[in-house]
Motif scaffolding. Structure first.
Motif, mmCIF file in Angstrom:
data_model
loop_
_atom_site.group_PDB
_atom_site.id
_atom_site.type_symbol
_atom_site.label_atom_id
_atom_site.label_comp_id
_atom_site.label_asym_id
_atom_site.label_seq_id
_atom_site.Cartn_x
_atom_site.Cartn_y
_atom_site.Cartn_z
ATOM 1 N N LYS A 191 125.295 41.682 -7.097
ATOM 2 C CA LYS A 191 125.980 41.210 -8.326
ATOM 3 C C LYS A 191 125.586 42.071 -9.521
ATOM 4 O O LYS A 191 124.438 42.506 -9.613
ATOM 5 C CB LYS A 191 125.609 39.754 -8.641
ATOM 6 N N PRO A 192 126.531 42.230 -10.516
ATOM 7 C CA PRO A 192 126.179 42.958 -11.748
ATOM 8 C C PRO A 192 125.147 42.180 -12.586
ATOM 9 O O PRO A 192 125.009 40.964 -12.474
ATOM 10 C CB PRO A 192 127.515 43.067 -12.486
ATOM 11 N N ILE A 193 124.458 42.932 -13.377
ATOM 12 C CA ILE A 193 123.393 42.318 -14.203
ATOM 13 C C ILE A 193 123.961 41.257 -15.155
ATOM 14 O O ILE A 193 123.390 40.177 -15.321
ATOM 15 C CB ILE A 193 122.652 43.411 -14.989
ATOM 16 N N LYS A 194 125.092 41.508 -15.790
ATOM 17 C CA LYS A 194 125.676 40.546 -16.747
ATOM 18 C C LYS A 194 126.041 39.243 -16.060
ATOM 19 O O LYS A 194 125.869 38.158 -16.622
ATOM 20 C CB LYS A 194 126.907 41.147 -17.404
ATOM 21 N N GLN A 195 126.535 39.325 -14.863
ATOM 22 C CA GLN A 195 126.913 38.106 -14.136
ATOM 23 C C GLN A 195 125.699 37.293 -13.764
ATOM 24 O O GLN A 195 125.704 36.071 -13.857
ATOM 25 C CB GLN A 195 127.712 38.478 -12.895
ATOM 26 N N VAL A 196 124.615 37.978 -13.387
ATOM 27 C CA VAL A 196 123.375 37.267 -13.049
ATOM 28 C C VAL A 196 122.833 36.542 -14.268
ATOM 29 O O VAL A 196 122.410 35.385 -14.213
ATOM 30 C CB VAL A 196 122.341 38.262 -12.478
ATOM 31 N N VAL A 197 122.830 37.199 -15.414
ATOM 32 C CA VAL A 197 122.308 36.574 -16.650
ATOM 33 C C VAL A 197 123.159 35.380 -17.045
ATOM 34 O O VAL A 197 122.664 34.336 -17.460
ATOM 35 C CB VAL A 197 122.256 37.623 -17.776
ATOM 36 N N LYS A 198 124.482 35.502 -16.943
ATOM 37 C CA LYS A 198 125.382 34.409 -17.319
ATOM 38 C C LYS A 198 125.187 33.198 -16.446
ATOM 39 O O LYS A 198 125.203 32.056 -16.913
ATOM 40 C CB LYS A 198 126.820 34.904 -17.242
ATOM 41 N N GLU A 199 124.995 33.421 -15.124
ATOM 42 C CA GLU A 199 124.817 32.292 -14.213
ATOM 43 C C GLU A 199 123.491 31.595 -14.423
ATOM 44 O O GLU A 199 123.352 30.408 -14.135
ATOM 45 C CB GLU A 199 124.929 32.780 -12.769
ATOM 46 N N GLN A 200 122.478 32.324 -14.905
ATOM 47 C CA GLN A 200 121.141 31.745 -15.065
ATOM 48 C C GLN A 200 120.852 31.314 -16.520
ATOM 49 O O GLN A 200 119.702 31.149 -16.904
ATOM 50 C CB GLN A 200 120.097 32.773 -14.611
ATOM 51 N N LYS A 201 121.898 31.170 -17.390
ATOM 52 C CA LYS A 201 121.737 30.777 -18.803
ATOM 53 C C LYS A 201 121.190 29.357 -18.920
ATOM 54 O O LYS A 201 121.533 28.481 -18.134
ATOM 55 C CB LYS A 201 123.086 30.864 -19.503
ATOM 56 N N ASN A 202 120.314 29.160 -19.946
ATOM 57 C CA ASN A 202 119.699 27.836 -20.151
ATOM 58 C C ASN A 202 120.743 26.786 -20.506
ATOM 59 O O ASN A 202 121.744 27.080 -21.168
ATOM 60 C CB ASN A 202 118.675 27.899 -21.283
ATOM 61 N N HIS A 203 120.512 25.552 -20.153
ATOM 62 C CA HIS A 203 121.362 24.423 -20.552
ATOM 63 C C HIS A 203 120.501 23.172 -20.580
ATOM 64 O O HIS A 203 119.319 23.208 -20.230
ATOM 65 C CB HIS A 203 122.531 24.258 -19.580
ATOM 66 N N MET A 204 121.121 22.022 -21.100
ATOM 67 C CA MET A 204 120.353 20.779 -21.283
ATOM 68 C C MET A 204 120.867 19.675 -20.384
ATOM 69 O O MET A 204 120.829 18.492 -20.718
ATOM 70 C CB MET A 204 120.443 20.330 -22.752
ATOM 71 N N ASP A 205 121.342 20.076 -19.233
ATOM 72 C CA ASP A 205 121.854 19.053 -18.329
ATOM 73 C C ASP A 205 120.776 18.114 -17.833
ATOM 74 O O ASP A 205 121.054 16.991 -17.400
ATOM 75 C CB ASP A 205 122.525 19.722 -17.127
ATOM 76 N N PHE A 206 119.529 18.581 -17.895
ATOM 77 C CA PHE A 206 118.451 17.731 -17.387
ATOM 78 C C PHE A 206 118.037 16.658 -18.392
ATOM 79 O O PHE A 206 117.271 15.764 -18.060
ATOM 80 C CB PHE A 206 117.231 18.596 -17.039
ATOM 81 N N MET A 207 118.541 16.736 -19.725
ATOM 82 C CA MET A 207 118.148 15.750 -20.745
ATOM 83 C C MET A 207 118.910 14.449 -20.532
ATOM 84 O O MET A 207 120.104 14.471 -20.203
ATOM 85 C CB MET A 207 118.447 16.292 -22.144
ATOM 86 N N PRO A 208 118.257 13.268 -20.817
ATOM 87 C CA PRO A 208 118.967 11.977 -20.667
ATOM 88 C C PRO A 208 119.971 11.764 -21.794
ATOM 89 O O PRO A 208 119.681 12.065 -22.953
ATOM 90 C CB PRO A 208 117.826 10.950 -20.727
ATOM 91 N N VAL A 209 121.153 11.256 -21.562
ATOM 92 C CA VAL A 209 122.208 11.007 -22.548
ATOM 93 C C VAL A 209 122.287 9.506 -22.813
ATOM 94 O O VAL A 209 122.448 8.729 -21.871
ATOM 95 C CB VAL A 209 123.565 11.533 -22.039
ATOM 96 N N PRO A 210 122.176 9.087 -24.136
ATOM 97 C CA PRO A 210 122.235 7.644 -24.436
ATOM 98 C C PRO A 210 123.632 7.098 -24.225
ATOM 99 O O PRO A 210 124.631 7.823 -24.322
ATOM 100 C CB PRO A 210 121.818 7.568 -25.902
ATOM 101 N N GLU A 211 123.698 5.775 -24.020
ATOM 102 C CA GLU A 211 124.989 5.127 -23.824
ATOM 103 C C GLU A 211 125.682 4.952 -25.181
ATOM 104 O O GLU A 211 125.071 4.509 -26.151
ATOM 105 C CB GLU A 211 124.800 3.763 -23.163
ATOM 106 N N GLY A 212 126.997 5.229 -25.306
ATOM 107 C CA GLY A 212 127.731 5.117 -26.561
ATOM 108 C C GLY A 212 127.369 6.242 -27.524
ATOM 109 O O GLY A 212 126.495 7.063 -27.261
ATOM 110 N N SER A 213 128.047 6.255 -28.726
ATOM 111 C CA SER A 213 127.802 7.278 -29.745
ATOM 112 C C SER A 213 126.943 6.699 -30.870
ATOM 113 O O SER A 213 126.737 5.488 -30.985
ATOM 114 C CB SER A 213 129.130 7.786 -30.306
#
Length: 666
Positions: A48-70
């Motif tokens: 794989k190209p270097i740019k594609q590897v970096v994009k796939e491994q970008k940080n995100h906050m999916d592991f954080m808990p989301v409260p119910e409602g706004s």
């Protein structure tokens, strides 16, 4: 051996790569990985190209808990709780207030005499629960009060004592304990004030306290038209004829117009009550309380001081022999007019000390009477001519010759140095060595503001102009206003001033009355004044009119329409401050021959007064009437370094323009 070394290097590199990939998957930290073939520089196609590897491994906050409602839903829930608490508190307050009102506790709180308080039997008495201390409840307050209505008050007096029974006036104090609106002084400013108050607050209860024994009246006729009325009965009743012959009283309203002070606070629709012959000696602005010389006290909600001014006297006459003082009149009010009228009827000669407005008007008036009765009239003053402190010298001398033509012996440049009583006559001596022997003396040397309340009441007085210091809204202290001659106000155009003329009293009184009802308007009006030397010569002026200032004047020949008599015949009103914006310019006429009094014709004209910066600060209209609106506009624009001869054309003193074009230019 070389193969062994190469195999070891490849094995070591492969192990490092596996370790790095494992660490990256755990920490999810983007890592740039570029595998390189150990055998050369060619990269396999399946990598794989270097740019594609970096994009796939970008940080995100999916592991954080989301409260119910706004967050908005949570906020709305909190606000609903608080609104419910606020509504419950308001409901509790309303229930408590209603209970207190029904049980009479609120009336007890506002009642001045707790020992005499009685609970109501029903709630039919409108306004009985007012928390204002202005409405003192009667003992038997069962139904709507019904007092006898006063004439001139319309239906303002429909309600009176409780229970439908008229109160016994003998049992009520003459001075009420409280006044919603208290006006101290019963002059022109007070008249303007109570009219303004009633127009803004129809149910207002107004108490006027005046030192004189008569109802409010206008002062200008005392030195003008009253002396030209030959009907003695009308003069005794203080009725005068305007220059157009129309009969009129000096009183603004008849005595029947005013309500009884004792029943003022019982009038459901309000009214105006008048206490005559009473003097206020102290005002406590912080406690809203006043003291009368007779010992009574009362409180107020809003108060106006309109005590006007009192006539000055020269030290020579003030310290003279008692016989001289007894024959000296300080001309100011109705009683002074009556005294001078009696004096002129029983005397052979009269001396007028003073050459200003009042002195010159009285000189012409008494000179006219002298032509009919033989009364000799003398006028003495230190200036070079009549009204020498106002008019330019040439116009002042012209005016002096006009006064002399009325039969008056004018003695300019004469300063009174002594006064004695000898052989039944008052002998007046001057510093210049002259003397006159007369039967009576009139002191007309100016006016000073009546500020007797200042020291006892702790009110500030202007050290230069005199009078009570007030702000732009004519307020001296909170809920305490001053208007008329006694007010020293800040003029936004001309600086701090104090004005002593009829128009100022009317306008300032009206403004103070409006501000007492909450208008909060500043004083910006440029008041005008006028003076008539009989029915043939007069002038109107506005701004700072001082003979010490440089002037520019434009004159023209006068016509029969350029007299005070003609303008009153045209407008039907002798108080020209009331008609300054309604009359139209004089029609086109042929100029008459030159004045017989002087080679120069000062029949009519415009005089501009300039300050050091060459700005117009005052305008005098000599025998030019109903053009005051134009003068106001010129003064407002502050004409500077302009050709004033061109500005004078706005006033059409040559009668060259039609009424429509003159109104358009103004």
């Amino acid at each position: 051996m070389d193969r062994v070394h190469t195999l070891c290097r490849r094995t070591f590199a492969l192990q490092n790569l596996k370790r790095i990939v494992a660490q990256t998957q755990v920490s999810r930290t983007p890592v740039v990985v570029q595998a390189r073939c150990m055998g050369g520089h060619h990269t396999p196609d399946h990598w794989k190209p270097i740019k594609q590897v970096v994009k796939e491994q970008k940080n995100h906050m999916d592991f954080m808990p989301v409260p119910e409602g706004s967050w908005q839903e949570s906020f709305n829930k909190t606000q609903q709780k608080r609104n419910l608490m606020l509504a419950a508190g308001a409901l509790c307050f309303g229930i408590t207030y209603t209970i207190l009102y029904k049980t009479g506790c609120l009336e007890l709180h506002a009642y001045t005499d707790f020992s005499q308080f009685k609970y109501k039997t029903n709630g039919s008495n409108e306004g009985a629960a007012s928390s204002s201390s202005e409405e003192v409840q009667e003992d038997n307050s069962n139904n709507n009060a019904a007092a006898t209505p006063d004439k001139g008050q319309g239906d303002a007096g429909e309600s009176g004592a409780a229970g439908g029974i008229e109160p016994d006036l003998k049992d009520l104090p003459e001075v009420p304990q409280h006044a919603q609106y208290l006006l101290i002084g019963a002059g022109t400013a007070t008249f303007g004030a109570f009219r303004a108050i009633k127009s803004k607050d129809p149910t207002a209860k107004i108490l006027v306290i005046g030192e004189e024994s008569v109802v409010p009246y206008m002062r200008p006729p005392l030195s003008k038209e009253l002396w030209f009325n030959d009907n003695k009965e009308e003069v005794d009743s203080l009725q005068f004829k305007q220059w157009n012959g129309k009969k009129r009283s000096i009183f603004y309203e008849p005595k029947e117009f005013f309500a009884d002070p004792r029943t003022l606070n019982t009038l459901e629709k309000g009214g105006i009550a008048l206490l005559t012959g009473r003097k206020v000696v102290k005002v406590d602005a912080s406690k809203k309380k006043v003291w009368l010389a007779s010992g009574e006290t009362l409180t107020y909600d809003k108060c106006l001081i309109a005590t006007g001014g009192k006539p000055r006297n020269i030290p020579v006459l003030a310290k003279a022999d008692p016989e001289v003082q007894k024959r000296t009149v300080l001309f100011r009010n109705v009683e002074d007019f009556k005294s001078l009228d009696r004096m002129t009827q029983a005397s052979e000669s009269i001396a007028i000390v003073g050459g200003g407005f009042l002195g010159s008007e009285l000189a012409c008036a008494l000179g006219k009477r002298g032509k009919d009765t033989g009364l000799r009239v003398y006028q003495l003053f230190p200036e070079k001519g009549n009204m020498g402190r106002v008019l330019p010298e040439y116009l002042s001398k012209w005016t002096t010759r006009k006064v002399e033509n009325e039969g008056v012996t004018v003695l300019p440049n004469h300063t009174v140095s002594g006064a004695s009583f000898k052989d039944g006559k008052v002998v007046i001596a001057t510093k210049e060595g002259g003397s006159v022997c007369v039967d009576g003396v009139v002191a007309a040397v100016g006016l000073e503001p009546n500020i007797e309340l200042a020291q006892a009441s702790g009110l500030e007085v202007d050290p230069v102009n005199g009078g009570y210091l007030v702000n732009a809204e004519l307020e001296a202290r909170r809920d305490l206003w001053v208007a008329g001659d006694a007010a020293c106000f800040y003029d936004m155009k001309l600086g701090r001033r104090r004005v002593e003329h009829h128009d100022h009293a009317v306008v300032s009184g009206r403004l103070a009355g409006e501000n007492m009802t909450g208008a909060a308007k500043p004083y910006w009006h440029q008041s005008m004044f006028w003076s008539d030397l009989g029915p043939e010569v007069g002038y109107e002026a506005i701004g700072i009119v001082d003979s010490s200032l440089p002037t520019v004047a434009v004159f023209a020949k006068s016509t029969e329409q350029d007299t005070p008599k003609a303008v009153v015949e045209k407008t039907g009103e002798s108080l020209r401050s009331e008609t300054e914006n309604t009359a139209s310019p004089a029609p086109l006429r042929t100029p008459p021959p030159s004045s017989p009094l002087d080679s120069e014709d000062y029949g009519k004209g415009i005089v501009f007064y300039l300050n050091k910066s060459k700005v117009v600060v005052g305008i005098l209209l000599w025998n030019t009437f109903n053009k005051m609106s134009i003068a106001r506009q010129v003064l407002k624009d502050g004409a500077k370094n302009e050709d004033l001869y061109e500005v004078a054309k706005l006033f059409d003193i040559y009668d060259t323009q039609s009424e429509q074009s003159a109104a358009g230019e103004s």
